[in-house]
Design a protein around this motif. Structure first.
Motif, mmCIF file in Angstrom:
data_model
loop_
_atom_site.group_PDB
_atom_site.id
_atom_site.type_symbol
_atom_site.label_atom_id
_atom_site.label_comp_id
_atom_site.label_asym_id
_atom_site.label_seq_id
_atom_site.Cartn_x
_atom_site.Cartn_y
_atom_site.Cartn_z
ATOM 1 N N ALA A 57 0.819 -1.213 0.000
ATOM 2 C CA ALA A 57 0.000 0.000 0.000
ATOM 3 C C ALA A 57 0.852 1.262 0.000
ATOM 4 N N LEU A 58 1.957 1.227 0.734
ATOM 5 C CA LEU A 58 2.778 2.421 0.885
ATOM 6 C C LEU A 58 3.951 2.473 -0.087
ATOM 7 N N SER A 59 4.127 1.429 -0.885
ATOM 8 C CA SER A 59 5.265 1.408 -1.814
ATOM 9 C C SER A 59 5.271 2.581 -2.796
ATOM 10 N N PRO A 60 4.110 3.105 -3.230
ATOM 11 C CA PRO A 60 4.180 4.262 -4.138
ATOM 12 C C PRO A 60 4.789 5.509 -3.520
ATOM 13 N N LEU A 61 4.906 5.554 -2.190
ATOM 14 C CA LEU A 61 5.374 6.779 -1.546
ATOM 15 C C LEU A 61 6.850 7.056 -1.809
ATOM 16 N N TRP A 62 7.656 5.999 -2.065
ATOM 17 C CA TRP A 62 9.067 6.242 -2.345
ATOM 18 C C TRP A 62 9.205 7.127 -3.577
ATOM 19 N N PHE A 63 8.326 6.903 -4.542
ATOM 20 C CA PHE A 63 8.354 7.684 -5.778
ATOM 21 C C PHE A 63 8.070 9.154 -5.483
ATOM 22 N N LEU A 64 7.082 9.393 -4.624
ATOM 23 C CA LEU A 64 6.722 10.774 -4.311
ATOM 24 C C LEU A 64 7.827 11.491 -3.560
ATOM 25 N N VAL A 65 8.526 10.779 -2.680
ATOM 26 C CA VAL A 65 9.625 11.393 -1.939
ATOM 27 C C VAL A 65 10.718 11.853 -2.898
ATOM 28 N N VAL A 66 11.096 10.982 -3.836
ATOM 29 C CA VAL A 66 12.127 11.334 -4.809
ATOM 30 C C VAL A 66 11.650 12.468 -5.703
ATOM 31 N N PHE A 67 10.428 12.361 -6.194
ATOM 32 C CA PHE A 67 9.894 13.384 -7.100
ATOM 33 C C PHE A 67 9.793 14.733 -6.389
ATOM 34 N N ALA A 68 9.360 14.720 -5.123
ATOM 35 C CA ALA A 68 9.268 15.965 -4.371
ATOM 36 C C ALA A 68 10.646 16.579 -4.171
ATOM 37 N N GLY A 69 11.650 15.737 -3.888
ATOM 38 C CA GLY A 69 13.004 16.250 -3.715
ATOM 39 C C GLY A 69 13.547 16.890 -4.982
ATOM 40 N N LEU A 70 13.329 16.253 -6.125
ATOM 41 C CA LEU A 70 13.786 16.818 -7.394
ATOM 42 C C LEU A 70 13.026 18.098 -7.727
ATOM 43 N N THR A 71 11.739 18.124 -7.413
ATOM 44 C CA THR A 71 10.956 19.334 -7.655
ATOM 45 C C THR A 71 11.493 20.494 -6.833
ATOM 46 N N ALA A 72 11.800 20.233 -5.566
ATOM 47 C CA ALA A 72 12.338 21.284 -4.699
ATOM 48 C C ALA A 72 13.681 21.796 -5.208
ATOM 49 N N VAL A 84 22.484 5.652 -3.495
ATOM 50 C CA VAL A 84 22.823 6.932 -4.128
ATOM 51 C C VAL A 84 22.088 7.066 -5.453
ATOM 52 N N ASN A 85 21.887 5.925 -6.116
ATOM 53 C CA ASN A 85 21.218 5.942 -7.418
ATOM 54 C C ASN A 85 19.731 6.254 -7.322
ATOM 55 N N LEU A 86 19.161 6.194 -6.124
ATOM 56 C CA LEU A 86 17.751 6.519 -6.002
ATOM 57 C C LEU A 86 17.491 7.960 -6.424
ATOM 58 N N ALA A 87 18.440 8.839 -6.100
ATOM 59 C CA ALA A 87 18.333 10.228 -6.551
ATOM 60 C C ALA A 87 18.983 10.408 -7.917
ATOM 61 N N ALA A 88 20.202 9.890 -8.076
ATOM 62 C CA ALA A 88 20.941 10.116 -9.324
ATOM 63 C C ALA A 88 20.253 9.456 -10.514
ATOM 64 N N GLY A 89 19.719 8.245 -10.306
ATOM 65 C CA GLY A 89 19.094 7.521 -11.411
ATOM 66 C C GLY A 89 17.893 8.238 -11.980
ATOM 67 N N TRP A 90 17.016 8.737 -11.102
ATOM 68 C CA TRP A 90 15.814 9.423 -11.589
ATOM 69 C C TRP A 90 16.096 10.866 -11.959
#
Length: 413
Positions: A159-174, A210-216
């Motif tokens: 149920a909560l697995s989609p949240l990792w995507f939002l955390v990364v996307f929010a960080g890149l947006t910021a 590290v690739n969680l941020a760099a990859g996306w």
């Protein structure tokens, strides 16, 4: 009987007329200069992820407990499904393009960074509160009722697995103001070096995060390059598509990377958790294909019905993304009342399971529709307390935002 039949016909005709009016209203309220291909790519990316999860995520009932399984483990020849439906790179490509374009417009209007970021984060994160609240209550109820701890862990994790995507996307947006001029080759080089250390020299597995941020960041930076006008020529799309596809084939064939672009329970290495170089090069190929599809999508979006459906999908993108796993689990849990059903609770190890799972897709859609009816208002945000906006204001809302045209934006009689 004649009266009843006549009433039914009139009701159906009225509903059809209302639908046509809404469709053409959305069409009229959309500015001519809007790039509808952007909205179409975002809708395809979200729907690809949802269908991919529904097709390759199995909840197997075994001895009163539920555990996850994947048909890709039992039937590896289905791996190309992951190539079609793992579309996150396209979402980050569009996200980078829209965010950098939106930030440039905000600067031109004199909007502060804080105001711009607050507006974008509100639409992105508001729906999260509803998901967290519901699953906090559901988890407490399951634990109090004595449910198997393994089952509870499986359900909450899904149920909560989609949240990792939002955390990364929010960080890149910021970080968008810092990324507007970033060359995508820099984060790509980071991913390459991380994987060389991890897999080539036996470095710590934790380094892969590290690739969680760099990859996306690679497709996000490509979106910024799109905004700068560097990807307008068809040649750019072909280079990304061809180069990414060849690099991925080499990595899978000779470097030992998994062929599946989604995680498989029990596999030693996942291309997504965290992202590997193969996932990033595959994403480059996807981004190239997305760029090549822009013109055909623009032509397709000239059809009012297709554009209205695309606008609706964009309006509900976060609701669809956040609740699609919950919809799958709700159907699975209710299905247990009828026994162990094929395609829902059985091992995903045969074509029978595949056929049964495809047959369950409409039921998942119905469950997701119910979730949308209950929770989509979190994404739309609070309504205006007074008055109804004029047609000029509604059209301006569609024009100034970087989000899609919405049903609320259609002119009303």
């Amino acid at each position: 009987m004649r009266d009843l039949t006549g009433t039914t016909v009139r009701t159906g005709t009225t509903a059809l007329t209302g639908l046509r009016t809404a469709i053409h209203g959305i069409e009229r309220a959309t500015p001519v200069e809007r790039d509808r291909a952007v909205d179409a790519l975002r809708a395809l990316a979200i729907l690809g992820v949802v269908l991919g999860h529904w097709l390759v995520t199995a909840l197997v009932a075994d001895g009163g407990a539920l555990h996850t399984a994947s048909p890709l483990r039992h039937m590896p020849w289905l791996t190309p499904i992951s190539w079609v439906f793992q579309t996150l790179s396209v979402f980050f490509l569009v996200g980078g393009h829209v965010a950098t374009k939106s930030y440039a417009s905000a600067q031109a209007r004199g909007t502060t960074y804080g105001q711009w970021l607050g507006a974008r984060m509100g639409r992105l994160l508001r729906p999260v509160a509803a998901v967290l609240a519901l699953w906090a209550v559901a988890t407490a109820c399951l634990l109090v009722s004595g449910a198997d701890l393994g089952t509870v862990h499986t359900l909450v994790k899904l149920a909560l697995s989609p949240l990792w995507f939002l955390v990364v996307f929010a960080g890149l947006t910021a970080a968008t103001p810092l990324l507007t001029r970033l060359n995508p080759l820099w984060p790509l080089a980071v991913v390459l070096h991380v994987d060389v250390i991890r897999f080539g020299f036996g470095g710590p597995a934790s380094l892969g995060w590290v690739n969680l941020a760099a990859g996306w960041l690679v497709p996000y930076a490509l979106g910024a390059a799109w905004t700068r006008g560097e990807l307008e020529r068809p040649r750019a799309g072909w280079v990304l598509l061809g180069g990414g596809a060849v690099a991925t084939a080499v990595l899978v064939t000779w470097a030992g990377y998994p062929a599946s672009m989604v995680g498989i329970p029990g596999a030693a290495v996942s291309n997504l958790n965290p992202p590997t170089l193969a996932a990033v090069t595959f994403g480059l190929a996807q981004c190239g294909l997305a760029l090549l599809l822009r013109e055909p999508l623009r032509r397709g979006m000239r059809r009012p019905a297709l554009w209205a459906a695309t606008a609706f999908a964009n309006l509900s993108a976060m609701t669809i993304f956040l609740w699609h796993q919950t919809s799958l689990m709700a159907v699975t849990a209710l299905g247990l009342l009828a026994g162990r059903l094929p395609g829902l609770h059985t091992n995903p190890d045969s074509l029978v399971w595949v056929a049964a799972r495809v047959a369950w897709l409409p039921v998942f859609v119905c469950a997701l529709t119910l979730c949308w009816c209950a929770f989509s208002w979190h994404e739309r945000g609070p309504r205006r307390p007074t008055g109804r906006p004029s047609r000029v204001v509604r059209v301006h809302r569609v024009h100034r935002g970087s989000g899609p045209a919405t049903p609320e934006a259609a002119p009303r009689a």
